[in-house]
Design a protein around this motif. Structure first.
Motif, PDB file in Angstrom:
ATOM      1  N   ARG A 176      -7.289   6.020  -9.657  1.00 52.07           N
ATOM      2  CA  ARG A 176      -7.906   4.934  -9.256  1.00 52.07           C
ATOM      3  C   ARG A 176      -9.135   4.709  -8.470  1.00 52.07           C
ATOM      4  NH1 ARG A 176      -2.810   2.103 -10.124  1.00 52.07           N
ATOM      5  NH2 ARG A 176      -2.643   2.692  -7.381  1.00 52.07           N
ATOM      6  N   SER A 177      -8.674   5.717  -7.638  1.00 49.55           N
ATOM      7  CA  SER A 177     -10.079   6.366  -6.395  1.00 49.55           C
ATOM      8  C   SER A 177      -9.802   8.109  -6.015  1.00 49.55           C
ATOM      9  CB  SER A 177      -9.320   5.540  -5.204  1.00 49.55           C
ATOM     10  OG  SER A 177      -8.860   5.578  -4.416  1.00 49.55           O
ATOM     11  N   THR A 197       1.366   4.889 -15.558  1.00 48.74           N
ATOM     12  CA  THR A 197       0.300   4.175 -14.983  1.00 48.74           C
ATOM     13  C   THR A 197      -0.895   4.615 -15.368  1.00 48.74           C
ATOM     14  OG1 THR A 197      -0.087   4.733 -12.877  1.00 48.74           O
ATOM     15  CG2 THR A 197       1.631   2.928 -12.884  1.00 48.74           C
ATOM     16  N   HIS A 255      -6.266   8.030  -3.858  1.00 40.60           N
ATOM     17  CA  HIS A 255      -5.101   7.668  -5.322  1.00 40.60           C
ATOM     18  C   HIS A 255      -4.803   9.066  -5.953  1.00 40.60           C
ATOM     19  CE1 HIS A 255      -3.534   7.043  -9.730  1.00 40.60           C
ATOM     20  NE2 HIS A 255      -2.555   6.029  -8.243  1.00 40.60           N
ATOM     21  N   PRO A 311      -5.186   2.668 -14.872  1.00 35.83           N
ATOM     22  CA  PRO A 311      -5.361   3.690 -15.311  1.00 35.83           C
ATOM     23  C   PRO A 311      -4.772   5.061 -13.970  1.00 35.83           C
ATOM     24  CG  PRO A 311      -7.022   3.196 -13.486  1.00 35.83           C
ATOM     25  CD  PRO A 311      -6.530   2.222 -14.062  1.00 35.83           C
TER      26      PRO A 311
END
Length: 413
Positions: A118-119, A113, A122, A115
């Protein structure tokens, strides 16, 4: 350009299987949750059975630090304890291989997946996933190779598998904490695929249902179980273990016709050094050193015990009828009467990780712990440890030292 992008694994349209979905993955995850937990616990039990906290000779992971918190004195009974715990560990591990592979297949789209991060949360999840997948594959691959006696590791199997288990299980626990709510919703909720990020957006026509796929995985696990579990039983069940190195017929015939890992010749045992006119057992203790030949040992009071041999590779024998001198009687000959201590056992074996080992005082004191001179009514064969070997209830096979040449009694804890 758009058409090219759709052909890359990073595109959701690349993954077309109609079988993938959160519910399918959750069922596999539930099986692994139970199975991996049992594997971890039985793995810790197996490690504790070596009594690695007793002496550096037994400790194959000297830098374990706080990871050794669980260690406790391994009991000298019941005699089937290690046979059961390690048999479960290895057989269950092999049985779970189809489940693990199916689980990895079911979530492989998530590995691509974009990007990738994402955080922060994540990113931490992705790191735990990397450790989980890598650690899981490492543990299962090294375990299978060890079971097959293929020692191709870049180091000792024991520390690799031990530290790998902690990395894998820590990542596994983190993954369960992060994914358990989603998995429970998938199992309890309706079979609605809206918002299901594992389901293919444009699936191919189904060739098998998800239930059928689960049955296929279960059938694969059943096949692994059926072709490996027999290693822990007598013939004819042992002959069903066709995927195990110790499956098939018993090696040889007669009283000495039961399993070994390595022959005397492989381990460099010189038959000349085992002759009755050459070999002597050196026993060291509080009152000094004595040397005993086989004839002198046979003149001592003889005791018998029906005990199995169980090895870390998961195979075991049925009870064999051993006869010899009790270890506690040998301790008494060198000054330890009612309270025998630990014993350091040395072998004629020239190389190998367990050419020596240490047994705890409770194992020495056990009346069925023997320096065996015969088995099943016949003198030990060279491959089974002639002229004398250790046999102790519930101890891993490698601590039942063969070709014993020296016993040093004393507090080694």
């Amino acid at each position: 350009m758009r058409d090219l992008a759709s052909r890359l694994p990073t595109s959701p349209g690349f993954w077309r299987s109609p079988v993938r979905g959160r519910r399918f993955t959750a069922v596999l995850g539930l099986v692994l949750l139970a199975g991996v937990t049992v594997l971890f616990v039985t793995g810790l039990l197996s490690y504790a059975a070596y009594n690695p906290g007793l002496d550096p000779v037994n400790d194959k992971t000297p830098d374990k630090g706080i990871l050794g918190f669980y260690l406790f004195p391994w009991p000298a009974g019941p005699d089937w304890l290690y046979r059961l715990s390690q048999g479960v560990h290895v057989t269950l591990g092999l049985t779970l291989i189809p489940v693990l592979l199916a689980k990895l297949w079911s979530v492989v789209p998530r590995l691509f997946t974009l990007p990738p991060v994402r955080s922060l949360a994540h990113g931490l999840e992705r790191v735990s996933l990397l450790l989980l997948v890598g650690g899981g594959l490492f543990q299962f691959v090294t375990g299978v190779l060890n079971v097959q006696l293929d020692y191709v590791f870049p180091g000792s199997f024991y520390p690799l598998h031990f530290y790998g288990a902690w990395v894998f299980f820590a990542a596994f626990v983190a993954h369960v904490v992060l994914k358990a709510p989603m998995a429970l919703r998938a199992l309890r909720g309706p079979r609605d695929e809206r918002g299901d990020d594992l389901a293919a957006p444009r699936p191919d026509p189904p060739t098998v249902s998800r239930r059928g796929a689960l049955w296929l995985v279960g059938g694969g696990s059943l096949l692994m179980f059926a072709t490996n579990a027999g290693r822990s039983f007598d013939a004819p069940l042992r002959e069903t273990a066709v995927l195990s190195p110790h499956g098939g017929p018993e090696p040889g015939n007669g009283p000495n016709g039961f399993q070994i890992n390595k022959t005397a010749a492989y381990l460099g045992i010189d038959p000349a050094g085992t002759r009755d006119d050459v070999w002597r057992l050196v026993v060291v203790g509080r009152t000094g050193t004595i040397r005993l030949g086989r004839a002198e040992l046979l003149d001592m009071e003889q005791h018998s015990a029906a005990l199995p041999i169980a090895c870390v590779e998961g195979w075991s024998t049925s009870d064999q009828w051993w006869r010899g001198v009790r270890l506690r009687d040998l301790a008494a000959r060198v000054g330890f009467g009612e309270d025998p201590p630990d014993v350091f056992v040395e072998s004629l074996q020239r190389h190998g990780a367990f050419r020596s080992g240490v047994l705890r005082a409770n194992q020495v004191a056990e009346g069925r712990s023997l320096l065996a001179l015969s088995v099943n009514g016949e003198t030990l064969s060279l491959d089974h440890g002639y002229p004398a070997r250790i046999i102790v209830p519930a101890a891993p096979g490698v601590l039942n030292t063969k070709w014993v040449t020296r016993l040093t009694f004393g507090d080694l804890g």
